[in-house]
Every structure is written in structure tokens, then in C-alpha cells.
Design an enzyme around this catalytic site. Structure first.
Site, mmCIF file in Angstrom:
data_model
loop_
_atom_site.group_PDB
_atom_site.id
_atom_site.type_symbol
_atom_site.label_atom_id
_atom_site.label_comp_id
_atom_site.label_asym_id
_atom_site.label_seq_id
_atom_site.Cartn_x
_atom_site.Cartn_y
_atom_site.Cartn_z
ATOM 1 N N GLU A 32 6.123 6.084 -9.091
ATOM 2 C CA GLU A 32 4.682 5.817 -8.953
ATOM 3 C C GLU A 32 4.060 6.756 -7.925
ATOM 4 O OE1 GLU A 32 3.819 1.731 -8.112
ATOM 5 O OE2 GLU A 32 4.834 0.994 -9.884
ATOM 6 N N SER A 60 3.103 3.585 -15.506
ATOM 7 C CA SER A 60 1.988 4.125 -16.292
ATOM 8 C C SER A 60 0.716 4.077 -15.465
ATOM 9 C CB SER A 60 1.744 3.263 -17.544
ATOM 10 O OG SER A 60 2.921 3.087 -18.299
ATOM 11 N N MET A 104 -3.823 -7.240 -6.991
ATOM 12 C CA MET A 104 -3.230 -8.270 -7.842
ATOM 13 C C MET A 104 -4.248 -9.357 -8.212
ATOM 14 S SD MET A 104 -0.393 -6.810 -8.217
ATOM 15 C CE MET A 104 0.835 -7.901 -8.922
ATOM 16 N N ARG A 125 -14.826 -16.408 -9.992
ATOM 17 C CA ARG A 125 -14.375 -15.036 -10.149
ATOM 18 C C ARG A 125 -15.548 -14.057 -10.230
ATOM 19 N NH1 ARG A 125 -9.185 -13.482 -11.694
ATOM 20 N NH2 ARG A 125 -8.418 -15.521 -12.264
ATOM 21 N N GLY A 169 0.793 -1.227 0.000
ATOM 22 C CA GLY A 169 0.000 0.000 0.000
ATOM 23 C C GLY A 169 0.823 1.274 0.000
ATOM 24 N N ILE A 199 -7.059 -10.386 -11.396
ATOM 25 C CA ILE A 199 -7.581 -10.049 -12.717
ATOM 26 C C ILE A 199 -9.094 -9.900 -12.589
ATOM 27 C CG2 ILE A 199 -7.940 -10.938 -15.057
ATOM 28 C CD1 ILE A 199 -5.135 -12.211 -14.799
ATOM 29 N N LEU A 200 -9.610 -8.801 -13.095
ATOM 30 C CA LEU A 200 -11.034 -8.486 -12.914
ATOM 31 C C LEU A 200 -11.840 -8.932 -14.134
ATOM 32 C CD1 LEU A 200 -10.240 -5.013 -11.433
ATOM 33 C CD2 LEU A 200 -11.350 -6.883 -10.180
ATOM 34 N N GLU A 240 -9.042 -5.749 -21.438
ATOM 35 C CA GLU A 240 -7.749 -6.300 -21.842
ATOM 36 C C GLU A 240 -6.714 -6.023 -20.752
ATOM 37 O OE1 GLU A 240 -4.129 -5.661 -24.948
ATOM 38 O OE2 GLU A 240 -5.923 -4.456 -25.235
ATOM 39 N N LEU A 241 -6.057 -7.049 -20.240
ATOM 40 C CA LEU A 241 -5.132 -6.905 -19.112
ATOM 41 C C LEU A 241 -4.030 -5.889 -19.427
ATOM 42 C CD1 LEU A 241 -4.228 -7.997 -16.298
ATOM 43 C CD2 LEU A 241 -2.729 -9.556 -17.560
ATOM 44 N N HIS A 289 0.652 0.654 -13.315
ATOM 45 C CA HIS A 289 1.408 -0.528 -13.732
ATOM 46 C C HIS A 289 2.889 -0.158 -13.794
ATOM 47 C CE1 HIS A 289 2.008 -4.445 -15.540
ATOM 48 N NE2 HIS A 289 2.810 -3.865 -16.414
ATOM 49 N N ASN A 300 -5.699 2.149 -13.044
ATOM 50 C CA ASN A 300 -4.683 1.226 -12.538
ATOM 51 C C ASN A 300 -3.307 1.853 -12.718
ATOM 52 O OD1 ASN A 300 -3.585 -1.289 -11.579
ATOM 53 N ND2 ASN A 300 -3.029 -1.774 -13.697
HETATM 54 C C1 GAR Z 1 3.181 -1.221 -7.563
HETATM 55 O O1 GAR Z 1 4.514 -1.229 -8.026
HETATM 56 C C2 GAR Z 1 2.223 -1.357 -8.710
HETATM 57 O O2 GAR Z 1 2.669 -0.738 -9.884
HETATM 58 C C3 GAR Z 1 2.171 -2.840 -8.880
HETATM 59 O O3 GAR Z 1 2.137 -3.333 -7.578
HETATM 60 C C4 GAR Z 1 2.905 -2.482 -6.735
HETATM 61 C C5 GAR Z 1 2.109 -2.189 -5.492
HETATM 62 O O4 GAR Z 1 2.894 -1.514 -4.535
HETATM 63 N N1 GAR Z 1 1.008 -3.231 -9.631
HETATM 64 C C6 GAR Z 1 1.001 -4.188 -10.537
HETATM 65 O O5 GAR Z 1 1.982 -4.865 -10.789
HETATM 66 C C7 GAR Z 1 -0.325 -4.406 -11.227
HETATM 67 N N2 GAR Z 1 -0.182 -5.237 -12.365
HETATM 68 P P1 GAR Z 1 2.214 -0.852 -3.259
HETATM 69 O O6 GAR Z 1 1.312 -1.910 -2.619
HETATM 70 O O7 GAR Z 1 3.367 -0.528 -2.349
HETATM 71 O O8 GAR Z 1 1.459 0.351 -3.701
#
Ligand code: GAR
Length: 214
Positions: free
Chosen positions: A174, A136, A90, A65, A12, A92-93, A143-144, A109, A107
Site C-alpha cells: 500500500e 487496490s 473506517m 450520518r 496513518g 461508510i460515507l 457502492e462500498l 482497500h 480510497n
Molecule cells: C490500510 O490497510 C487500508 O487499506 C485499510 O486500513 C488500513 C489503514 O492503515 N482500509 C480499509 O480497510 C478500508 N476499507 P493505516 O492507518 O496505517 O494507513
């Protein structure tokens, strides 16, 4: 004021960056709830420490799901939010979930999409010999990791970088990018129009680029 739900599965740190930006008044918004699919996600503690509502919906409790996603929808809609922010969520929706929140689902990524959809993005960037990497924020479609990209932050790949050092710097980027995108959403700069992001009234032809940190 933008009402936000944040979905997490782990540490988080992006949630923390968003909470901090809200507290500093940089996002004209409020986090109405934080939802995790894992009871042990540390991000839940971060949210509770700020007095934010939390919920845990464990995917293992659902045979399918679709039923899990419907439970997510019930909780999120009970918070009555304007935007649903995936921050290290984490799972897939389903298309039904994505369709329910079309234009309101974001999201982050850890790659410069469309490069490196899926997992192990830092390793793949190193193995490819990329000179640049980053993160990003995109609207989510069925689409994933394939929905329209709103904004990116780019960092250089340094000669001595390892997967861990690169991951750490992408994480920092990020923490600048996601709050900025939410600030643009909250002040009306960013809009969603029939599958395309618009920024200050213009359709986005290419993703916005966040300037490097000083
Ligand atoms: C982040 O780096 C985010 O980009 C990635 O999970 C991490 C979460 O970190 N997300 C993915 O890989 C989604 N496909 P956090 O829990 O410390 O925010």
C-alpha cells in the site's frame, strides 16, 4: 500543484507514505489537511509533526450520518483541495458525500478488488487458499468498495503466511501504491472522465499493476 486532504481513523501509515513521497518531491502536491473521526488516531501526530493542519470530527457527536458527512464536507471544503484521499478512514460515507466529491475521492482497500470488499480481507484471502493478494486504489462511488479500480499491487501468499504476516506485506505494498497513484494524478497522467478512469489519455480497461518491489 495538487492540493490533498487525507482522511484517517487510525495509525496513518499510508498518510506517512504519502507525506514522505511529497517531501521527496515524488508527488507534485501538498497535503492541505488531515481529518480524523477519532481524536486518538496516531496519524494525527504524524501530520502535526510535519506542520500539517489537522481536524477531528467525531462521528459519535452526530445523531445522523448525514449531519456527520456535512460536517466533514464543511471542513474539507475549507481546505479547498483537489482530491480527498481516504487512507484507513473506517466510516461508510453517504451518497451525498460521495456525490459531492465525485471524481475527486480515492480510497485504498487491502485486497485485489473486486475480491473481498469489506472487512477481514487478509483472513478471507488465506481461507480461500489464494496464491496472490494485495491492495487496490479506486475512485469511490456510493457502492462500498465498488468504484472503478485505478491500480493494484499484487503480492504472493507464502505457505507460512498468517493473517498478521500477510497484513504486514500488504501494508508495505500500500505504501508504494498510494503515493504512485497520487503522483499520476498530480502530473495529469490519471484523469476521471464520466465515471471512468483514464490513464495517459486512454480509458482504463483493467487496473494498472504496480511492479513488485525489488
Ligand atoms: C490500510 O490497510 C487500508 O487499506 C485499510 O486500513 C488500513 C489503514 O492503515 N482500509 C480499509 O480497510 C478500508 N476499507 P493505516 O492507518 O496505517 O494507513
Amino acid at each position: 500543484m495538487l492540493k490533498i486532504a487525507v482522511l484517517i481513523s487510525g495509525a496513518g501509515s499510508n498518510l506517512q507514505a504519502i507525506m514522505d513521497a511529497v517531501a521527496r518531491g515524488e508527488i507534485d502536491g501538498r497535503i492541505a489537511g488531515v481529518l480524523s473521526n477519532r481524536a486518538d488516531a496516531y496519524g494525527l501526530e504524524r501530520a502535526k509533526a510535519q506542520g500539517i493542519a489537522t481536524a477531528v470530527i467525531t462521528h459519535g457527536d452526530f445523531a445522523e450520518r448525514a449531519a456527520f458527512d456535512q460536517a466533514l464536507i464543511r471542513q474539507i471544503d475549507a481546505w479547498d483541495v483537489d482530491v480527498v484521499v481516504l487512507a484507513g478512514f473506517m466510516r461508510i460515507l453517504t451518497a451525498a458525500f460521495v456525490g459531492h466529491y465525485e471524481g475527486r475521492l480515492l480510497n485504498i482497500h487491502p485486497s485485489l478488488l473486486p475480491r473481498y470488499k469489506g472487512l477481514h480481507t487478509h483472513r478471507r484471502a488465506l481461507e480461500a487458499g489464494d496464491l496472490e493478494h494485495g491492495c487496490s486504489v479506486h475512485y469511490v462511488t456510493a457502492e462500498l468498495d465498488g468504484g472503478p479500480v485505478i491500480a493494484q499491487a499484487t503480492i504472493p501468499v507464502l505457505p507460512h503466511d498468517t493473517e498478521a504476516s500477510l497484513a504486514a506485506r500488504v501494508h508495505e505494498s500500500e505504501h508504494r501504491l498510494y503515493p504512485q497513484v497520487l503522483a499520476w494524478l498530480a502530473d495529469g497522467s490519471l484523469q476521471y472522465d464520466a465515471g471512468r478512469p483514464r490513464f495517459r489519455g486512454q480509458p482504463l480497461a483493467t487496473p494498472l499493476q504496480l511492479p513488485p518491489s525489488r
